[in-house]
Design a protein around this motif. Structure first.
Motif, PDB file in Angstrom:
ATOM      1  N   UNK A   1       0.823  -1.203   0.000  1.00  5.69           N
ATOM      2  CA  UNK A   1       0.000   0.000   0.000  1.00  5.69           C
ATOM      3  C   UNK A   1       0.850   1.242   0.000  1.00  5.69           C
ATOM      4  N   UNK A   2       0.218   2.384   0.227  1.00  2.00           N
ATOM      5  CA  UNK A   2       0.945   3.643   0.212  1.00  2.00           C
ATOM      6  C   UNK A   2       1.820   3.762   1.454  1.00  2.00           C
ATOM      7  N   UNK A   3       3.007   4.331   1.275  1.00  2.00           N
ATOM      8  CA  UNK A   3       4.018   4.343   2.332  1.00  2.00           C
ATOM      9  C   UNK A   3       3.829   5.531   3.264  1.00  2.00           C
ATOM     10  N   UNK A   4       3.629   5.243   4.536  1.00  2.00           N
ATOM     11  CA  UNK A   4       3.471   6.277   5.556  1.00  2.00           C
ATOM     12  C   UNK A   4       4.801   6.494   6.269  1.00  2.00           C
ATOM     13  N   UNK A   5       4.972   7.696   6.835  1.00  2.00           N
ATOM     14  CA  UNK A   5       6.204   8.006   7.549  1.00  2.00           C
ATOM     15  C   UNK A   5       6.484   6.995   8.654  1.00  2.00           C
ATOM     16  N   UNK A   6       5.442   6.427   9.245  1.00  2.00           N
ATOM     17  CA  UNK A   6       5.623   5.430  10.306  1.00  2.00           C
ATOM     18  C   UNK A   6       6.234   4.129   9.780  1.00  2.00           C
ATOM     19  N   UNK A   7       6.240   3.952   8.432  1.00  2.00           N
ATOM     20  CA  UNK A   7       6.842   2.759   7.813  1.00  2.00           C
ATOM     21  C   UNK A   7       8.340   2.916   7.551  1.00  2.00           C
ATOM     22  N   UNK A   8       8.907   4.077   7.872  1.00  2.00           N
ATOM     23  CA  UNK A   8      10.255   4.393   7.400  1.00  2.00           C
ATOM     24  C   UNK A   8      11.307   3.390   7.880  1.00  2.00           C
TER      25      UNK A   8
END
Length: 312
Positions: free
Chosen positions: A115-122
């Motif tokens: 899915x779309x990458x969120x800052x929390x996925x960094x």
């Protein structure tokens, strides 16, 4: 309050747009370059910052390119980018720089994010092998900015920028971003009256693209905001490489066949940023559509083709 800003990479593809945008906002922007300012040399870096005495450093210089160079030059990409970044961070902290903004990249996200990458996925997992060397240098810079903030109080900022395109890009296949590489392929095919263009991979991967002028505006807004966590900077709109190729073909007036070389790598299958936090923090959405931005880029490229093709 306007700042005195030292900008690295200020004559490059993205750096020149950042310089223009910051100057339009009233800042004094200094863009020193080699040989006097050599980011690989800590003494040269420190000497230049002592001479300029900036309030803020914006670091946009990088040894980079598209998938081809990432696969071919992992050592050079890792070594040069880490050394340049660390030298600059250290020199900035020692001359009293208050704010340090470094340009991040969506390449730094984990290769397995769905899915779309969120800052929390960094920091959620390993990077995709095809871009690991480059992407990890951006993680190094985030850790470095946090360390210097704790140790010296210097504020760090990092826009995580998606795929860029626009005027003054590098259009040769080896170092180019995907949009620029496709523009050159199709423009050359039209000039040479070819009936077929061969593109890498399957065309299935989905990518996100932002016009360089819009991205520069986003950088200026982030700088002014004072927000100090990594922040996605993009459109949030996914486009398959096949769709991108078809748009470029139409805009360059190529009417032949597009063939996909499936022996070439696709890279990550989907890489699109979640930009909800960007919209909230900056109260802004990039205004240029992909079609409009590509049309501007192609118009510039055709008017400056010899000069653009000569850039290594």
């Amino acid at each position: 309050m306007p700042d005195r800003i030292l900008l690295t990479g200020g004559t490059g593809f993205f750096g020149r747009r950042i310089a223009e945008t910051l100057r339009e906002r009233g800042h004094t922007v200094v863009t020193p370059g080699r040989p006097d300012f050599d980011l690989m040399d800590p003494s040269s870096t420190r000497r230049t910052l002592e001479q300029v005495r900036p309030d803020t450093v914006v670091h946009s210089a990088a040894h980079y390119g598209g998938l081809g160079i990432c696969v071919a030059e992992p050592v050079q990409i890792f070594q040069r980018n880490v050394i340049m970044g660390v030298n600059l961070l250290d020199a900035a902290s020692k001359v009293g720089v208050k704010k340090f903004l470094t340009i991040g990249s969506a390449c730094a996200y984990a290769g397995s994010v769905n899915g779309d990458m969120k800052e929390s996925d960094f920091w959620s997992g390993p990077l995709h092998p095809s871009v690991e060397a480059y992407g990890f240098t951006k993680k190094v810079m985030e850790v470095g900015m946090r360390a210097y903030n704790r140790g010296t109080g210097m504020i760090g900022q990092m826009p995580i920028v998606t795929n860029l395109y626009g005027e003054h890009d590098v259009f040769g296949e080896y170092r180019s971003h995907v949009a620029a590489a496709l523009i050159k392929k199709f423009a050359d095919a039209v000039i040479e009256k070819k009936k077929q263009v061969v593109c890498w991979g399957t065309g299935a991967p989905v990518r996100e693209f932002i016009y360089s002028g819009d991205a520069a505006e986003g950088v200026a807004l982030l700088l002014a905001s004072g927000y100090s966590e990594p922040l996605n900077l993009g459109t949030g709109i996914g486009t398959s490489i096949k769709e991108l190729s078809e748009i470029v073909a139409r805009l360059t007036r190529f009417d032949g066949e597009i063939v996909w070389d499936r022996t070439k790598p696709d890279g990550v299958m989907r890489k699109v940023l979640d930009v909800s936090k960007m919209k909230s923090v900056l109260d802004w959405t990039p205004p240029t559509s992909l079609e409009a931005g590509l049309a501007r880029t192609i118009k510039w490229y055709m008017a400056h083709k010899a000069e653009a093709d000569a850039r290594a």
